[in-house]
Design a protein around this motif. Sequence first.
Motif: not given
Length: 332
Positions: A260-261, A285-287, A307-310, A326-328
């Motif tokens: 998570l970065a 994986k990454a968020i 890529m997932p972005f929050i 994301v993990l699942d």
Amino acid sequence: GHVIRVGEKASMLVDQLLAFSRKQLLEMKVNNLNYIIKSLSEIFMRMTGDDIVLEIDTRPSLSNVIADETQIEQVIMNLVVNARDAMPDGGKILIKTDNVELDEGYVNAYGDVIPGHYVRLLLSDTGIGMAPEVKEKIFEPFFTTKEKGVGTGLGLAMVFGIVKQHHGFIDVSTEPGKGTTFEIYLPVAKQEIISETALPEPPASLDGNETVLVVEDDSSINKLFLDILQLHGYNTLSAESGEEALKVSNTFNETIHIMLADVVMQGMNGWELYEMLKRQRPEIKAIFTSGFVDNVVVLDRIQASGMPFIKKPLSPKLLICRLREVLDGIIR
């Protein structure tokens, strides 16, 4: 004070950012602000620390609203973070809910308000307050009173955008040295009141035991992320820069499931870090998160990659939901 209007251009930018942070369809359903505040109260305690008194005064049998829970969480988190930052020497934050009826008189004073029944969320602090010329600008994107690199300047613009999307409105009263009070009004849902005891508990299935590497250069946000993750059972590793994250990875011999970065950091940015980590750990994986969407090149890359972005400040529920998705493998 009067309701502050944000210019067309600013408002469009906010809408784009809201859309970008989840390409989201709002999940509008019957919600109760008391339930949302209750589910966040433990996080608020951790965020505000020992020298700030947090008082929560929720009205029993509060009317429901039609709202996207995650977005309302983001609004409240934003306001709590701002209140905390306005009280470097400690103080008091009050979060209060009540049912109010706004009549014609109020409408005449405020312009585009429709008379009727509203739920009011009031959040006040005893902090440094704001001068009138600052108050006029607070909902504009990129306006910030913090030093460069501290405030994102998007917080209150996002708050304004979300409240507007919910057909609500926001009022702020403040004076230098006298603290600040935000009042958010959301229209009452036409459905009947759900008693608070009947409100569902958040599902426990969001918990996990995977290892998460948190890379965030703001130490208070870093600690907050770690707190949220640990509360949900995750193993955590932490770094405050890309360079430090590589060292942490090199000395950790087990699997790191996800990073998570923050995207925009001094030195190596989040995307560069991810590219390097993936060579060593192809399964990682990454968020990505960001409070300040100023590095367009990096953001374009992330958007293109899917890529997932929050968007920060993010709600604990959004963070854990996105992490599980994301993990699942529900979203890559």
